[in-house]
Design an enzyme around this catalytic site. Structure first.
Site, mmCIF file in Angstrom:
data_model
loop_
_atom_site.group_PDB
_atom_site.id
_atom_site.type_symbol
_atom_site.label_atom_id
_atom_site.label_comp_id
_atom_site.label_asym_id
_atom_site.label_seq_id
_atom_site.Cartn_x
_atom_site.Cartn_y
_atom_site.Cartn_z
ATOM 1 N N LYS A 144 9.892 0.654 -24.243
ATOM 2 C CA LYS A 144 9.583 -0.254 -23.125
ATOM 3 C C LYS A 144 8.365 -1.106 -23.434
ATOM 4 C CE LYS A 144 10.072 -2.066 -19.107
ATOM 5 N NZ LYS A 144 11.083 -3.141 -19.045
ATOM 6 N N TRP A 167 -2.984 -2.633 -1.579
ATOM 7 C CA TRP A 167 -2.481 -3.915 -2.020
ATOM 8 C C TRP A 167 -3.132 -4.924 -1.071
ATOM 9 C CZ3 TRP A 167 1.667 -7.059 0.187
ATOM 10 C CH2 TRP A 167 2.169 -8.005 -0.721
ATOM 11 N N GLU A 223 21.139 -5.713 -26.328
ATOM 12 C CA GLU A 223 20.212 -4.579 -26.338
ATOM 13 C C GLU A 223 20.756 -3.347 -25.616
ATOM 14 O OE1 GLU A 223 16.395 -5.073 -24.367
ATOM 15 O OE2 GLU A 223 17.270 -6.483 -22.961
ATOM 16 N N GLU A 238 18.624 -15.369 -23.010
ATOM 17 C CA GLU A 238 18.357 -14.140 -22.257
ATOM 18 C C GLU A 238 19.655 -13.376 -21.988
ATOM 19 O OE1 GLU A 238 15.978 -12.377 -21.725
ATOM 20 O OE2 GLU A 238 16.468 -11.115 -20.020
ATOM 21 N N CYS A 250 0.834 -1.209 0.000
ATOM 22 C CA CYS A 250 0.000 0.000 0.000
ATOM 23 C C CYS A 250 0.866 1.255 0.000
ATOM 24 C CB CYS A 250 -0.856 0.045 1.261
ATOM 25 S SG CYS A 250 -1.844 -1.414 1.513
ATOM 26 N N ASN A 304 -1.356 1.758 5.905
ATOM 27 C CA ASN A 304 -0.441 0.839 5.215
ATOM 28 C C ASN A 304 0.124 -0.068 6.301
ATOM 29 O OD1 ASN A 304 1.691 -0.385 3.875
ATOM 30 N ND2 ASN A 304 2.981 1.431 3.915
ATOM 31 N N GLY A 305 0.048 -1.382 6.090
ATOM 32 C CA GLY A 305 0.569 -2.306 7.097
ATOM 33 C C GLY A 305 -0.465 -3.349 7.466
ATOM 34 N N ARG A 324 4.778 0.695 -6.120
ATOM 35 C CA ARG A 324 4.739 -0.208 -4.969
ATOM 36 C C ARG A 324 3.815 -1.410 -5.235
ATOM 37 N NH1 ARG A 324 6.488 2.354 -0.296
ATOM 38 N NH2 ARG A 324 5.031 1.281 1.066
ATOM 39 N N LYS A 375 20.320 -9.521 -23.278
ATOM 40 C CA LYS A 375 20.662 -8.398 -22.381
ATOM 41 C C LYS A 375 21.885 -7.659 -22.903
ATOM 42 C CE LYS A 375 17.805 -7.879 -20.692
ATOM 43 N NZ LYS A 375 16.573 -8.608 -20.659
ATOM 44 N N HIS A 395 28.613 -27.646 -35.326
ATOM 45 C CA HIS A 395 27.910 -27.794 -36.596
ATOM 46 C C HIS A 395 27.947 -26.493 -37.396
ATOM 47 C CE1 HIS A 395 26.680 -31.806 -35.484
ATOM 48 N NE2 HIS A 395 26.372 -31.329 -34.295
HETATM 49 C C1 F6R Z 1 14.115 -7.072 -23.312
HETATM 50 C C2 F6R Z 1 12.709 -6.714 -23.200
HETATM 51 C C3 F6R Z 1 11.792 -7.130 -24.295
HETATM 52 C C4 F6R Z 1 10.413 -7.490 -23.723
HETATM 53 C C5 F6R Z 1 9.416 -7.731 -24.860
HETATM 54 C C6 F6R Z 1 8.064 -8.155 -24.354
HETATM 55 O O1 F6R Z 1 14.830 -6.674 -22.195
HETATM 56 O O2 F6R Z 1 12.298 -6.086 -22.283
HETATM 57 O O3 F6R Z 1 12.314 -8.165 -25.031
HETATM 58 O O4 F6R Z 1 10.534 -8.626 -22.925
HETATM 59 O O5 F6R Z 1 9.277 -6.571 -25.626
HETATM 60 O O6 F6R Z 1 7.493 -7.175 -23.560
HETATM 61 P P1 F6R Z 1 6.336 -7.516 -22.567
HETATM 62 O O7 F6R Z 1 6.879 -8.441 -21.527
HETATM 63 O O8 F6R Z 1 5.926 -6.198 -21.985
HETATM 64 O O9 F6R Z 1 5.242 -8.161 -23.355
#
Ligand code: F6R
Length: 608
Positions: free
Chosen positions: A603, A74, A488, A481, A2, A100-101, A27, A485, A504
């Site tokens: 994002k 929450w 990107e 993964e 919360c 909150n709590g 949060r 990382k 191969h």
């Molecule tokens: C990489 C990254 C992207 C997301 C992808 C899916 O670090 O963040 O590859 O994982 O664009 O995004 P969501 O999870 O929001 O559907």
């Protein structure tokens, strides 16, 4: 968790509070509410769902007034419904509180208050506080709050206002965060400074057991015995962005370091006192589970990589075939989906266009859709039949870190729950895996202690043109993964390979000093991956291995070894990904890239 905000001053209280609640959204919450003293009445609005629902209500019918309290809830005691949302109030709506709590003795308080004739409207532990303040209120709000505090056991941060006292705000801190900002004739209290910084940079950091009281232009702090506490305000130099980063240089670093806490959150929210997973938002019965003959896990990017691990867990525990696929491919592949299929979508944002289109297609074909997402009320969450929230809190950095680890934990919990319901694993094995999962938060903390080593590995590889990530079994999914990382955020070309596949073709790319990150966490494949490490090392590769700490023999074959704590094979990726996140992070910094906002990326990918 919360979040609370309270305001008394010359501004429109609702504006300040809504802005503050938005800052506290990270949060995690499932409902929100606000009370403002308006026209000699307490105007109280509260809604389940996102803050936007409450904002819509306020946009239609504005709240006027200079005193108010607000809350993002929450849910712990009682469902996340409108009525259970805060603020809570007494019988004639003359007193409102936000909390909150957790109030541990709320049952006994409730019984006492019911005997006094109080009718409870909610299932919450918090409502008792409003009725207690009412019980002790004899024209002095501060006294009534103090008497109430003597009755409460547990953890709390509180905000209290009363209709009869238009220039008074009382707030309390005990074992839950609360900061108080002091502006020009105004007091803003909030669960953290991000909600305050737009209005003032002078804050009191309240200690546990302190009450802050603003009345008629004066602000005082007291202890629970009623003694006045002398305290200086602290002038904060930080801006809002720095404060939101919680002292870290980048959101990515903050989010990597949040992993122990958010993994704990994801786990503990769903485990009851008997040590059983309770998936209250997934309503698939044992009979329905038995009918499911094929499961698809569909997602994009990092979420897809989490899905690959989910596939392993579901196949291993539930013994149903699972196909993991990329949403942009799956949507055009005309997959065989029917009413006996379960489609699991994984998405941090819950808004990814390709994933959303798979959801709609799957539903059209009669499949049940379960989503694993981080954003409450997102499109994918709203349109799915069942939802499992990862509770990772907002992920700001474009590179996904804490969302990934919590997605894996979520998928594993779903797998364990399905398996025990179906009887495809024994209770002893279920308890064993869950027990090991509960060790993950402290083990991730331990991995984070090796941050400096990851930085020095990054120093060795950041000038390379490309890097390779190798793994076998589930380490192969994890290698994907790790490579994503690095590429990107540092723009270093990186590729992941099933280690046995190297010879191969790809091994032709290995030359002197080519960095190869070899993940070696799978016990039964350990010797195999060590052989692959030998193959690339013989061709000049610079080998960095990630292995469990009991496997020290790996040192004979690697130039650098990053150890992770020992755990079950299936859980090792959740630990082993952390050094790879940190290597990518430091490589990005060393190359002078924009860590949190890498070029060409967004994002949330809401276009195809
Ligand atoms: C990489 C990254 C992207 C997301 C992808 C899916 O670090 O963040 O590859 O994982 O664009 O995004 P969501 O999870 O929001 O559907």
């Amino acid at each position: 968790m919360c979040g609370i905000v309270g305001y008394l001053g010359k501004r429109n209280a609702a504006d300040v509070i809504m802005d503050g609640l938005a800052k506290l959204e990270y949060r995690g919450y499932d409902s929100a509410g606000i009370a403002v003293l308006s026209d000699k009445k307490l105007d109280i609005r509260k809604h389940s769902g996102k803050l936007a629902v409450l904002a819509e209500d306020l946009a239609k019918d504005r709240m006027e007034g200079n005193l108010g309290i607000g809350h993002t809830r929450w849910a712990t005691h009682g469902e996340p419904t409108d009525v259970n949302s805060h603020p809570h109030f007494n019988k004639d709506k003359s007193i409102a509180i936000v909390h909150n709590g957790i109030i541990e003795n709320y049952m006994e308080l409730r019984e006492e208050l019911v005997e006094d004739g109080v009718e409870f409207l909610t299932q919450t532990d918090s409502e008792s506080i409003a009725h207690l303040v009412d019980k002790y209120y004899e024209g002095n709000l501060l006294d009534a709050v103090k008497k109430t505090l003597n009755r409460l056991r547990g953890a709390y941060a509180l905000g209290v206002i009363a209709k009869d006292s238009p220039n008074e705000l009382v707030a309390v801190r005990k074992d839950c965060p609360l900061v108080a900002g002091v502006g020009n004739g105004e007091l803003i209290v909030a669960s953290d400074v991000t909600a305050i910084l737009s209005y003032t940079k002078d804050v009191y950091y309240l200690d546990n057991g302190e009450i802050i009281h603003a009345k008629d232009g004066k602000i005082k702090i007291y202890d629970f015995e009623g003694n006045e506490v002398q305290k200086e305000t602290v002038h904060l130099e930080m801006d809002l962005e720095t404060a939101s980063k919680g002292g870290y240089d980048y959101f990515m670093s903050k989010e990597v370091h949040e992993q122990p806490a958010v993994i704990k959150e994801t786990l503990e929210r769903r485990i009851n006192d008997e040590g059983t997973i309770v998936l209250d938002s997934i309503n698939i019965t044992k009979e329905e589970l038995e009918k499911i003959n094929r499961i698809y896990i569909v997602a994009c990017g990092t979420a897809y990589h989490a899905g690959l691990l989910g596939k392993h867990a579901i196949e291993q525990f539930v013994k149903v075939p699972v196909i993991a696929d990329i949403a942009s491919e799956f949507r055009y592949a005309d997959p065989i989906i029917d009413e006996n299929s379960l489609v699991i979508l994984v998405s941090q944002s819950g808004e990814t266009a390709d994933t959303l289109s798979v959801l709609r297609e799957a539903k059209k074909k009669g499949a049940r859709v379960l989503s694993v997402t981080n954003v409450v009320g997102s499109s994918i969450a709203r349109e799915s039949d069942d939802v499992f929230y990862t509770w990772a809190g907002p992920e700001i950095s474009v590179a996904s870190t804490k969302a990934y680890t919590t997605q894996i934990v979520s998928l594993y919990m779903i797998a364990l729950d399905f398996a025990i319901k179906k009887g495809s694993i024994s209770r002893a094995y279920y308890d064993h895996v869950l027990g090991k999962m509960l060790e993950l938060p402290s083990q991730v903390k331990e991995v984070l202690k090796g941050e400096q080593q990851c930085k020095s590995v990054a120093e060795k590889l950041y000038q390379s043109a490309s890097a390779f990530y190798l793994g076998r079994g589930i380490d192969c999914s994890l290698a994907m993964e790790g490579a994503l990382k690095l590429k990107e955020i540092s723009y270093i070309h990186a590729e992941a390979f099933a280690a046995g596949e190297l010879k191969h073709g790809t091994i032709a790319l290995i030359e002197k000093n080519t960095p190869v990150i070899a993940i070696a966490t799978q016990e039964k494949l350990f010797e195999k991956i060590v052989s692959n490490m030998q193959e690339v090392r013989a061709r000049g590769a610079y080998v960095i291995s990630i292995a469990e700490k009991h496997n020290t023999s790996v040192e004979n074959t690697a130039d650098d070894v990053i150890y992770i704590p020992n755990t079950d094979d299936i859980l090792a990726p959740i630990l082993a990904v952390v050094p790879m996140q940190l290597i990518a992070y430091y490589a990005s910094i060393l190359k002078g890239c924009d860590v949190d906002k890498p070029r060409n990326l967004a994002k949330s990918v809401t276009v195809e």
